[in-house]
Design a protein around this motif. Sequence first.
Motif, short mmCIF file in Angstrom:
data_model
loop_
_atom_site.label_atom_id
_atom_site.label_comp_id
_atom_site.label_asym_id
_atom_site.label_seq_id
_atom_site.Cartn_x
_atom_site.Cartn_y
_atom_site.Cartn_z
N TYR A 337 0.84 -1.19 0.00
CA TYR A 337 0.00 0.00 0.00
C TYR A 337 0.88 1.24 0.00
N PRO A 338 0.68 2.11 -0.98
CA PRO A 338 1.62 3.21 -1.18
C PRO A 338 1.40 4.39 -0.25
N ASN A 339 2.46 5.12 -0.05
CA ASN A 339 2.36 6.44 0.55
C ASN A 339 1.97 7.43 -0.55
N SER A 340 1.77 8.67 -0.17
CA SER A 340 1.29 9.65 -1.14
C SER A 340 2.27 9.91 -2.27
N ASP A 341 3.58 9.71 -2.00
CA ASP A 341 4.56 10.00 -3.04
C ASP A 341 5.14 8.74 -3.66
N ASP A 342 4.52 7.58 -3.43
CA ASP A 342 4.97 6.34 -4.04
C ASP A 342 4.38 6.19 -5.45
N GLY A 343 5.17 5.55 -6.34
CA GLY A 343 4.69 5.28 -7.68
C GLY A 343 3.76 4.08 -7.72
N CYS A 344 3.12 3.87 -8.85
CA CYS A 344 2.24 2.71 -9.02
C CYS A 344 2.19 2.34 -10.50
N TRP A 345 1.56 1.19 -10.80
CA TRP A 345 1.37 0.76 -12.17
C TRP A 345 0.15 1.46 -12.78
N ARG A 346 0.11 1.47 -14.11
CA ARG A 346 -1.04 2.05 -14.79
C ARG A 346 -2.27 1.17 -14.69
N TRP A 347 -2.05 -0.15 -14.50
CA TRP A 347 -3.17 -1.08 -14.46
C TRP A 347 -3.27 -1.75 -13.10
N SER A 348 -4.47 -2.19 -12.78
CA SER A 348 -4.66 -3.00 -11.57
C SER A 348 -4.03 -4.38 -11.79
N ARG A 349 -3.88 -5.13 -10.70
CA ARG A 349 -3.29 -6.48 -10.77
C ARG A 349 -4.11 -7.38 -11.70
N ASP A 350 -5.42 -7.35 -11.60
CA ASP A 350 -6.27 -8.20 -12.44
C ASP A 350 -6.13 -7.82 -13.91
N ARG A 351 -6.08 -6.52 -14.19
CA ARG A 351 -5.91 -6.08 -15.58
C ARG A 351 -4.55 -6.54 -16.11
N TYR A 352 -3.53 -6.43 -15.29
CA TYR A 352 -2.18 -6.85 -15.70
C TYR A 352 -2.16 -8.34 -16.07
N LEU A 353 -2.75 -9.17 -15.23
CA LEU A 353 -2.76 -10.61 -15.49
C LEU A 353 -3.53 -10.93 -16.77
#
Length: 662
Positions: A337-353
């Motif tokens: 779970y990210p902090n406010s300044d953490d990066g993330c992926w463009r897609w959710s885990r389900d979308r990625y799979l």
Amino acid sequence: MKPNKLELSSVDGIQLNLEALYQIAPSCFTEVKDDKTGELRHVVNFKTLRQLLGDNAVEDADEMYQFTWPGKQEARREAARPTTKTLRPVVEDSVDWDNTQNLYIEGDNLEVLKLLQKSYMGKVKMIYIDPPYNTGNDFVYDDDFAVSQDDYDLFSGDVDELGNRYRKNTDSNGRFHSDWCSMMYPRLMVARSLLAEDGVIFISIGQGEVTNIVKECDEIFGSTNRISIVSRLMKSGGGKGQFFSPNVEYIIIYAKSISNVVGFREEISEEVIKKLYTSIETEGARKGEKYRPFGLYQSSLDARPNQRYFIECPDGSFVIPPGKTMPCSVEDGAMVYPNSDDGCWRWSRDRYLEEKANGNITFKKSDGVLVDQFGQPAKWNIYTKIWLADRQEGGATPVDLITKWENRQSAKELSELGIPFDFAKPIGLIRYLIALMPNTFNSIILDFFSGSSTTAHAVMQLNSEDGGNRKYIMVQLPEETPEDSEARKAGYDTIPEIAKERIRRAGKKIKEESPLTTQKLDTGFRVFRLADSNFEEVKKAPEEYDQSQLDLFLNNVKSDRTDLDLLFGAMLSWGVQLSLPMTSEEVDGKMIYSVNDGDLVACFADDITENIVKAMADKQPLRVLFRDSCFARDDAKINVFETLKQLLDWSEEEAIKNIKVI
């Protein structure tokens, strides 16, 4: 009963407005007796209309936002005023008259647009115009709505054979901008009525009047229907100008109703393909296809709780977008779970799979953007695959800066056809604008400042490339070419003469070069010319005429008018499109005309026989038309009316509506 006269004037704009208002607020209408006809007619009760509007009405507020100029009121009235002029067919100037669906019309475009309203209202998908830029030298049309009649008469020497005044609007004129606004306003108002509900208008314009045309269009089309103001590079370089060398013009784009317009898409250029779509699939169902790798991580997105997780790479290591807190041991899919300044992926885990299972994910050696489970720069980066084929099918969103197709290209394009003409728009530009709009394959494209007819050329070119069946309507005033111009030296006395020859040569060239030569490609066009009414004006009372003039009441058709003149004039009045196919048949020595296999069946000969009436009925017509002089007496007219009603099984009301005389 006997057939009624066909109404021969164009659409009454005021009546159109009343009908539109009646659909919205019928309760504000009432009936009054017409002093001229004695019949009842609908009128607006302004008191009731005000009550319906409540506080949302204003008449003479001290301060209110508005765009106005001297002559605006008359320009608005002119847009609503009907015309009694007509369009005469010019078969000898046309190409493939019997089969083409394209139209070329010579004449003042305001009059022509009014004449087209009944037949083409709501049927035009796209309008492109390149009106005069009002530089102080450009041609301005005949209407100057703010001047008095006496002032108007001062210019009466500058008229064409139809009585249209035309002159230069020089910058020494104190009403320089007002004249231009008055010229454009009614044309745009009438043009809007021709647009389909998902239709769009593109207007090329220079800096001089760009602010005024935007204000006019905001008022006529509605500011919420403004799609964009696009900048276009019309030339590069040049040393003219005191502060800047003018290199840019604008294309103003409005929708009839923006909610009905699908987003624009452009073709992906070869330059973009070579630059971005550099990878080729080596396995799976899409083997051999080109794609563009696009990073799954995007730092510009806000951190989302369900879009920050570990992904296992081909060597068994794990990667994640960079962030502050990283556990030492993880497994594929573990959520962080990210902090406010953490990066993330463009897609959710389900979308990625899901995308990975479909072969839309690729791993490449890292440039240090991502981190592993220990917070160290990762050895891998993860990309999604943007397939070229998918993007080509859907197209790309265009940008609002057009840098291709400079104006000087048009001189070369016309030179290749042997046509001497300057200042045309490049074919590629108009082709590009048409192609931006989806679902135009079978549409009508209108240009009522058509000049050398680049738009017609572009329509034919695009049809030849994608197999479309787009039709065009070109309208151009018969402006004379300058006496010392290369065009005049080559024998072209007017702009329409240049345009028609250009279309002929371009159509021939396109057919010779087109890869779709086995398909039907329409490179023909029907020519029409604006003219005064087909009928003599009968303004005097019968007792004011001498015996030799009384036949005007029986036969008021002008002596130089043909059956085709009458037929096409009636088609305009009855709302039948001018491009429809037609046939003719001789019965009892008289000619019967049929438009589009019975949409309109007409006979203009004298002494109509029973065989002619039966032959007309056999065509199962939707409309039937005669000349008044076809009948020697009223009883003959009544007999034909009753015979047709019986043969076609029409009710009295249907017969009155569908059988007319001129």
